[in-house]
Design a protein around this motif. Structure first.
Motif, PDB file in Angstrom:
ATOM      1  N   LEU A  72       0.822  -1.212   0.000  1.00  0.00           N
ATOM      2  CA  LEU A  72       0.000   0.000   0.000  1.00  0.00           C
ATOM      3  C   LEU A  72       0.858   1.265   0.000  1.00  0.00           C
ATOM      4  CD1 LEU A  72      -2.821  -1.102   2.455  1.00  0.00           C
ATOM      5  CD2 LEU A  72      -3.066  -0.678  -0.003  1.00  0.00           C
ATOM      6  N   VAL A  73       1.962   1.229   0.707  1.00  0.00           N
ATOM      7  CA  VAL A  73       2.859   2.391   0.727  1.00  0.00           C
ATOM      8  C   VAL A  73       3.458   2.610  -0.661  1.00  0.00           C
ATOM      9  CG1 VAL A  73       4.993   3.353   1.696  1.00  0.00           C
ATOM     10  CG2 VAL A  73       3.340   2.229   3.188  1.00  0.00           C
ATOM     11  N   TRP A  74       3.879   1.536  -1.310  1.00  0.00           N
ATOM     12  CA  TRP A  74       4.403   1.666  -2.684  1.00  0.00           C
ATOM     13  C   TRP A  74       3.321   2.161  -3.636  1.00  0.00           C
ATOM     14  CZ3 TRP A  74       9.069   2.179  -4.458  1.00  0.00           C
ATOM     15  CH2 TRP A  74      10.149   1.689  -3.731  1.00  0.00           C
ATOM     16  N   ALA A  75       2.092   1.646  -3.479  1.00  0.00           N
ATOM     17  CA  ALA A  75       0.979   2.107  -4.325  1.00  0.00           C
ATOM     18  C   ALA A  75       0.727   3.593  -4.111  1.00  0.00           C
ATOM     19  CB  ALA A  75      -0.285   1.296  -4.022  1.00  0.00           C
ATOM     20  N   ALA A  76       0.762   4.019  -2.855  1.00  0.00           N
ATOM     21  CA  ALA A  76       0.558   5.440  -2.551  1.00  0.00           C
ATOM     22  C   ALA A  76       1.690   6.286  -3.130  1.00  0.00           C
ATOM     23  CB  ALA A  76       0.445   5.645  -1.039  1.00  0.00           C
ATOM     24  N   ALA A  77       2.915   5.802  -3.019  1.00  0.00           N
ATOM     25  CA  ALA A  77       4.059   6.538  -3.576  1.00  0.00           C
ATOM     26  C   ALA A  77       3.886   6.731  -5.077  1.00  0.00           C
ATOM     27  CB  ALA A  77       5.360   5.791  -3.280  1.00  0.00           C
ATOM     28  N   PHE A  78       3.449   5.672  -5.754  1.00  0.00           N
ATOM     29  CA  PHE A  78       3.242   5.784  -7.200  1.00  0.00           C
ATOM     30  C   PHE A  78       2.027   6.649  -7.516  1.00  0.00           C
ATOM     31  CE2 PHE A  78       1.216   4.414 -11.129  1.00  0.00           C
ATOM     32  CZ  PHE A  78       2.245   4.674 -12.028  1.00  0.00           C
ATOM     33  N   GLY A  79       0.911   6.397  -6.822  1.00  0.00           N
ATOM     34  CA  GLY A  79      -0.338   7.107  -7.114  1.00  0.00           C
ATOM     35  C   GLY A  79      -0.247   8.606  -6.893  1.00  0.00           C
ATOM     36  N   GLY A  81       3.824  12.207  -2.816  1.00  0.00           N
ATOM     37  CA  GLY A  81       4.339  10.964  -3.389  1.00  0.00           C
ATOM     38  C   GLY A  81       5.783  10.715  -2.989  1.00  0.00           C
ATOM     39  N   PHE A  82       6.586  11.774  -2.976  1.00  0.00           N
ATOM     40  CA  PHE A  82       7.979  11.644  -2.556  1.00  0.00           C
ATOM     41  C   PHE A  82       8.068  11.218  -1.099  1.00  0.00           C
ATOM     42  CE2 PHE A  82      11.732  13.598  -0.579  1.00  0.00           C
ATOM     43  CZ  PHE A  82      12.728  12.927  -1.259  1.00  0.00           C
ATOM     44  N   LEU A  83       7.210  11.756  -0.241  1.00  0.00           N
ATOM     45  CA  LEU A  83       7.219  11.374   1.169  1.00  0.00           C
ATOM     46  C   LEU A  83       6.840   9.901   1.341  1.00  0.00           C
ATOM     47  CD1 LEU A  83       5.663  14.579   2.754  1.00  0.00           C
ATOM     48  CD2 LEU A  83       8.069  13.875   2.749  1.00  0.00           C
ATOM     49  N   TYR A  84       5.837   9.448   0.586  1.00  0.00           N
ATOM     50  CA  TYR A  84       5.491   8.019   0.613  1.00  0.00           C
ATOM     51  C   TYR A  84       6.666   7.182   0.103  1.00  0.00           C
ATOM     52  CZ  TYR A  84       0.497   8.053   1.830  1.00  0.00           C
ATOM     53  OH  TYR A  84      -0.700   8.143   2.487  1.00  0.00           O
ATOM     54  N   LEU A  85       7.358   7.664  -0.918  1.00  0.00           N
ATOM     55  CA  LEU A  85       8.519   6.940  -1.440  1.00  0.00           C
ATOM     56  C   LEU A  85       9.603   6.823  -0.371  1.00  0.00           C
ATOM     57  CD1 LEU A  85       9.900   5.590  -3.872  1.00  0.00           C
ATOM     58  CD2 LEU A  85      10.765   7.850  -4.509  1.00  0.00           C
ATOM     59  N   CYS A  86       9.821   7.879   0.385  1.00  0.00           N
ATOM     60  CA  CYS A  86      10.784   7.812   1.491  1.00  0.00           C
ATOM     61  C   CYS A  86      10.382   6.720   2.475  1.00  0.00           C
ATOM     62  CB  CYS A  86      10.873   9.159   2.216  1.00  0.00           C
ATOM     63  SG  CYS A  86      11.656  10.459   1.258  1.00  0.00           S
ATOM     64  N   CYS A  87       9.087   6.641   2.785  1.00  0.00           N
ATOM     65  CA  CYS A  87       8.593   5.607   3.705  1.00  0.00           C
ATOM     66  C   CYS A  87       8.766   4.214   3.115  1.00  0.00           C
ATOM     67  CB  CYS A  87       7.119   5.845   4.034  1.00  0.00           C
ATOM     68  SG  CYS A  87       6.817   7.309   5.034  1.00  0.00           S
ATOM     69  N   LEU A 144      11.076   3.266   0.830  1.00  0.00           N
ATOM     70  CA  LEU A 144      12.481   2.914   0.687  1.00  0.00           C
ATOM     71  C   LEU A 144      13.185   2.707   2.026  1.00  0.00           C
ATOM     72  CD1 LEU A 144      13.500   5.318  -2.215  1.00  0.00           C
ATOM     73  CD2 LEU A 144      13.148   2.837  -2.336  1.00  0.00           C
ATOM     74  N   ASN A 145      12.759   3.420   3.052  1.00  0.00           N
ATOM     75  CA  ASN A 145      13.397   3.310   4.357  1.00  0.00           C
ATOM     76  C   ASN A 145      12.313   3.317   5.442  1.00  0.00           C
ATOM     77  OD1 ASN A 145      15.176   3.319   6.487  1.00  0.00           O
ATOM     78  ND2 ASN A 145      16.476   4.926   5.620  1.00  0.00           N
ATOM     79  N   PRO A 146      11.544   2.220   5.542  1.00  0.00           N
ATOM     80  CA  PRO A 146      10.385   2.204   6.437  1.00  0.00           C
ATOM     81  C   PRO A 146      10.713   2.413   7.914  1.00  0.00           C
ATOM     82  CG  PRO A 146      10.743   0.037   5.451  1.00  0.00           C
ATOM     83  CD  PRO A 146      11.716   0.970   4.819  1.00  0.00           C
ATOM     84  N   ARG A 147      11.858   1.955   8.368  1.00  0.00           N
ATOM     85  CA  ARG A 147      12.195   2.145   9.792  1.00  0.00           C
ATOM     86  C   ARG A 147      12.479   3.607  10.106  1.00  0.00           C
ATOM     87  NH1 ARG A 147      14.846  -3.177  12.200  1.00  0.00           N
ATOM     88  NH2 ARG A 147      13.899  -4.622  10.716  1.00  0.00           N
ATOM     89  N   LYS A 148      13.197   4.250   9.223  1.00  0.00           N
ATOM     90  CA  LYS A 148      13.570   5.651   9.452  1.00  0.00           C
ATOM     91  C   LYS A 148      12.343   6.564   9.436  1.00  0.00           C
ATOM     92  CE  LYS A 148      16.656   9.274   7.797  1.00  0.00           C
ATOM     93  NZ  LYS A 148      17.712   9.631   6.837  1.00  0.00           N
ATOM     94  N   TYR A 149      11.385   6.276   8.557  1.00  0.00           N
ATOM     95  CA  TYR A 149      10.233   7.161   8.369  1.00  0.00           C
ATOM     96  C   TYR A 149       8.931   6.576   8.910  1.00  0.00           C
ATOM     97  CZ  TYR A 149      13.456   9.689   5.390  1.00  0.00           C
ATOM     98  OH  TYR A 149      14.531  10.383   4.924  1.00  0.00           O
ATOM     99  N   ALA A 150       9.024   5.593   9.787  1.00  0.00           N
ATOM    100  CA  ALA A 150       7.822   4.920  10.316  1.00  0.00           C
ATOM    101  C   ALA A 150       6.870   5.888  11.009  1.00  0.00           C
ATOM    102  CB  ALA A 150       8.217   3.802  11.269  1.00  0.00           C
ATOM    103  N   SER A 151       7.393   6.876  11.699  1.00  0.00           N
ATOM    104  CA  SER A 151       6.522   7.800  12.426  1.00  0.00           C
ATOM    105  C   SER A 151       5.758   8.745  11.494  1.00  0.00           C
ATOM    106  CB  SER A 151       7.332   8.609  13.440  1.00  0.00           C
ATOM    107  OG  SER A 151       8.299   9.390  12.772  1.00  0.00           O
TER     108      SER A 151
END
Length: 137
Positions: free
Chosen positions: A12-19, A67-73, A75-82
């Motif tokens: 879902l995070v990847w879908a959101a990043a793309f969408g 979309g870029f913020l979702y992409l950050c999440c 690519l690096n889910p632990r760093k941007y989990a919050s």
């Protein structure tokens, strides 16, 4: 979080990043090309109003940032989990805005219901998969 929920959340995070990120196309393409794309999505009249063009570019730029913020999440889910729950709640908020105004304006189902569904599925799905549907921590 279980492995299945984790994989669903990641999808879902990847879908959101793309969408959301696909909006960068609306920022970069020449206006004549975007007119063609918008007509294919239901835009009925062709106007060459500079303010409409300006606000369109502003909106697509903002959506590209999301979309870029979702992409950050993604690519690096632990760093941007919050940050992820905030983005998910934002998607739900946007879905409500789109639903209310799409219905009030009497828009045809395509593409507005697809946009609403995208916001509800990605935002709600991420919150549910993360177990944060009740409270954003």
């Amino acid at each position: 979080m279980s492995v299945a929920k984790s994989q669903i959340c990641r999808l879902l995070v990847w879908a959101a990043a793309f969408g959301w990120g696909v909006s960068i196309v609306g920022t970069l393409l020449p206006w004549e090309w975007m007119e063609f794309v918008l007509q294919g999505m239901g835009k009925s009249c062709v106007t060459d109003d500079p303010m409409i063009r300006y606000h369109f570019r502003m909106a697509t730029g903002g959506w590209s940032i999301i979309g870029f913020l979702y992409l950050c999440c993604a690519l690096n889910p632990r760093k941007y989990a919050s940050m992820l729950p905030l983005l998910a709640w934002g998607a739900l908020f946007e879905g409500v805005i789109l639903l209310i105004h799409g219905l009030a304006l009497g828009l045809a189902a395509f593409p507005f219901l697809g946009d609403v569904a995208f916001c509800f599925v990605t935002g709600g799905g991420i919150l549910l998969a993360e177990g944060r549907g009740k409270t954003a921590q």
